[in-house]
Design an enzyme around this catalytic site. Structure first.
Site, PDB file in Angstrom:
ATOM      1  N   PRO A  16       1.143  -7.066  -2.614  1.00  0.00           N
ATOM      2  CA  PRO A  16       2.435  -6.402  -2.512  1.00  0.00           C
ATOM      3  C   PRO A  16       3.385  -7.292  -1.714  1.00  0.00           C
ATOM      4  CG  PRO A  16       0.925  -5.481  -0.925  1.00  0.00           C
ATOM      5  CD  PRO A  16       0.128  -6.442  -1.749  1.00  0.00           C
ATOM      6  N   SER A 264       2.401  -9.121   9.673  1.00  0.00           N
ATOM      7  CA  SER A 264       1.424  -9.236   8.602  1.00  0.00           C
ATOM      8  C   SER A 264       1.174  -7.884   7.956  1.00  0.00           C
ATOM      9  CB  SER A 264       0.120  -9.805   9.152  1.00  0.00           C
ATOM     10  OG  SER A 264      -0.518  -8.828   9.942  1.00  0.00           O
ATOM     11  N   LYS A 265       0.472  -7.947   6.866  1.00  0.00           N
ATOM     12  CA  LYS A 265       0.235  -6.731   6.082  1.00  0.00           C
ATOM     13  C   LYS A 265      -0.459  -5.636   6.888  1.00  0.00           C
ATOM     14  CE  LYS A 265       0.109  -9.737   2.181  1.00  0.00           C
ATOM     15  NZ  LYS A 265       0.304  -9.791   0.780  1.00  0.00           N
ATOM     16  N   ARG A 266      -1.300  -6.067   7.797  1.00  0.00           N
ATOM     17  CA  ARG A 266      -2.091  -5.091   8.550  1.00  0.00           C
ATOM     18  C   ARG A 266      -1.269  -4.322   9.595  1.00  0.00           C
ATOM     19  NH1 ARG A 266      -8.005  -5.167   8.111  1.00  0.00           N
ATOM     20  NH2 ARG A 266      -8.114  -6.122   6.067  1.00  0.00           N
ATOM     21  N   ASP A 267      -0.204  -4.936  10.065  1.00  0.00           N
ATOM     22  CA  ASP A 267       0.536  -4.358  11.184  1.00  0.00           C
ATOM     23  C   ASP A 267       1.116  -2.988  10.886  1.00  0.00           C
ATOM     24  OD1 ASP A 267       0.100  -6.547  12.820  1.00  0.00           O
ATOM     25  OD2 ASP A 267       1.746  -7.633  11.903  1.00  0.00           O
TER      26      ASP A 267
END
Length: 507
Positions: A16, A264-267
């Site tokens: 994404p 980042s994507k995880r944040d």
RNA sequence: GCCCCGUUCGUCUAGUUGGCCCAGGACGCCAGAUUUUCAUUCUGGAAACCAGGGGUUCGAAUCCCCUACGGGGUACCA
């Protein structure tokens, strides 16, 4: 003559798109529209190993939602297609070979394993191995192999890569629209692979070739590309395209709101805010990452939020529509340092759009929420009025239920804090009187207010005491808009019904 | 390690040619006002000595140098 402005957003479909990418695209779009130019979408899928199904559609859908439209590219077509690099695959190799012929590049046969080993060895000695002007003479490539040997290897179908040959002792200058001039010595740069052994170009080659062929005038991209900009500049030179070389602008990065590092994507889910425009269902891990759309952000708000992360108009105005942004946008007002996402401010932006939007529009968005709560058969006028009264009090449509559920269902319970504080043995008697007033007086906001106020005054009662009990009986808690607005909307019979019930329950 | 980029309130930032800045706005926070509640709204307040240290100058957040810190890059990923 001024060059026509043509910019491109060129994501790789490896997952994404995160908001940093969205912002990059937005700045490209604003710049293009500001200058009456073209904004294209090019998909850079040269890494076959990282392809993620659905990512491309996701990207297109994201911009559709945001109202940021491409003039050309994947999904819309145009005169410079195809716009997906995998579909242009055959086109790149001749360019790479052209560079070999004119001495700007060379074939290299070293395997990934061999190079890996060299890197490890260097690391063991606390050094860094680099394939560059100092080492290429000792490695296996067309500069070190004899003509016959080279011929043999190429003829036998042995796999190879094509590397750029950086000249020695050259100061390479990059003119950046945001950072000014950046200079680097060529000896520090490594001979980047331009063409991979799987027959695909790397980013560097494909990017430069496509930007040239697509007549891109400005490359506006993230700061992570700044270190490879000298390579790109040299490529334009090597191809003899210096006149066509686009101007560069390297954007500051979006940083994690806490701690360090780039966003980042995880944040997102860790910190409670989306990093993606749309919810994303990972096809492999079936993990779900939240999106702005699903979290209830308005696309206009997201645009506004992102526009202000690293840019500002230099005035005190903060609310801008997309078209207004186009008017005032300029690259030289982009800041140089990275920006941290601020969740509170993001909410505030959304709230501002909530205030602006007509109730009718909010009602449309609220309808599905109501349905999910099992509320049916609500007239659109009623719904709209509820929204008119309630929308200013929330940041998101999703919060509307919490704020306004009593308009659709009578309270099941009564806030104990309020009961304790406001309700006493005389409350029920007074509410019954007020109930009678509601039944006899003209049923409009002003009259009801005056009548009730009179009653309270004539009986030397405490305004706060009675009004809060009345609110409690209708709403079940100490919240909601003006009481008489509520009463008028709920209607005579529903209001009196609720009052009666409260008196029964609370005594 | 090496290279590149950056550094103004907690956060986003204004401050572009040095003096109008003992640094302005916004979010958030605190207090007060309004109100029948909650929220909105309004008013006010705290909050950066401009990363630190050296210069240049009559005068620097603004120019130069050094250091520190942060970020990015250093792949046959983009």
């Amino acid at each position: 003559m001024e060059r026509r402005v043509r910019v491109r957003f060129a994501p790789s479909p490896t997952g994404p798109l995160h908001i940093g990418g969205v912002r990059t695209a937005l700045y490209n779009y604003l710049f293009a529209k500001k200058h009456g130019g073209d904004f294209l979408l090019r998909i850079e899928d040269t890494d076959q190993t990282r392809f993620v199904p659905g990512a491309e559609d996701y990207i297109i859908e994201s911009f559709r939602w945001l109202g940021v439209n491409f003039d050309e590219g994947v999904g819309v077509g145009g005169n410079y297609g195809p716009y997906k690099q995998s579909e242009r695959k055959e086109l790149y190799k001749p360019y790479a070979e052209q560079l070999v012929k004119n001495g700007w590049a060379y074939y290299a046969f070293d395997t990934a394993e061999e190079l890996d080993k060299l890197r490890k060895e260097a690391e063991a000695q606390k050094k860094t191995f680099q394939y560059d002007c100092n080492t290429r003479g000792n490695l296996c490539n067309s500069l070190t192999l004899s003509a016959e040997e080279l011929e043999k290897r190429l003829a036998s179908g042995e796999t190879f890569v094509i590397r750029f040959k950086f000249p020695k002792d050259t100061e390479i200058e990059v003119q950046d629209l945001i950072r000014g001039q950046v200079v680097i010595n060529s000896n520090l740069l490594d001979d980047k692979v331009l063409f991979k052994s799987d027959g695909m170009p790397t980013y560097h080659l494909a990017n430069v070739v496509d930007d040239y062929l697509m007549k891109i005038s400005h490359v506006i991209r993230g700061e992570e590309w700044l270190p490879s900009a000298p390579l790109h500049v040299m490529l334009y030179k090597a191809f003899g395209w210096e006149k066509e070389m686009p101007q560069f602008a390297h954007l500051p990065l979006l940083l994690k709101p806490d701690g360090n590092g780039k966003l980042s994507k995880r944040d997102g889910d860790r910190l409670g805010f989306p990093v993606f425009p749309l919810e994303w269902h990972d096809p492999k891990s079936s993990e779900i990452s939240s999106g702005y759309r699903e979290q209830g952000y308005f696309p206009e708000a997201v645009i506004n939020i992102l526009a202000f992360l690293g840019w500002n108009p230099g005035t005190e105005q903060e609310l801008f529509s997309l078209n207004e942004l186009i008017d005032v946008f300029s690259l030289d007002r982009i800041s140089k340092s990275g920006a941290k996402f601020d969740l509170e401010k993001a909410k505030w932006f959304n709230h501002q759009y909530m205030l602006q939007k007509p109730a009718k529009e909010i009602a449309q968005l609220f309808l599905p929420v109501l349905q999910s709560k099992g509320i049916e058969n609500v007239s659109s006028e009623y719904l709209e009025q509820v929204c008119t009264l309630s929308k200013d009090r929330v940041n998101f449509v999703s919060e509307l239920w919490e704020q306004a559920s009593f308009f659709f269902q009578a309270p099941e319970s009564y806030d104990e804090q309020v009961v304790k504080k406001r309700w006493n043995e005389t409350s029920a008697a007074h509410l019954k009187k007020i109930s009678e007033i509601l039944n006899t007086a003209a049923f409009d906001k002003q009259t009801l207010h005056d009548e009730v106020a009179n009653y309270i005054q004539n009986n030397s009662l405490n305004m706060g005491q009675i009004m809060n009990c009345l609110r409690l009986s209708l709403v079940g808690a100490a919240k909601g808009p003006d009481l008489f607005e509520i009463i008028v909307l709920l209607g005579k019979s529903e209001s009196t019904k609720r009052i009666t019930k409260a008196c029964e329950v609370l005594g």
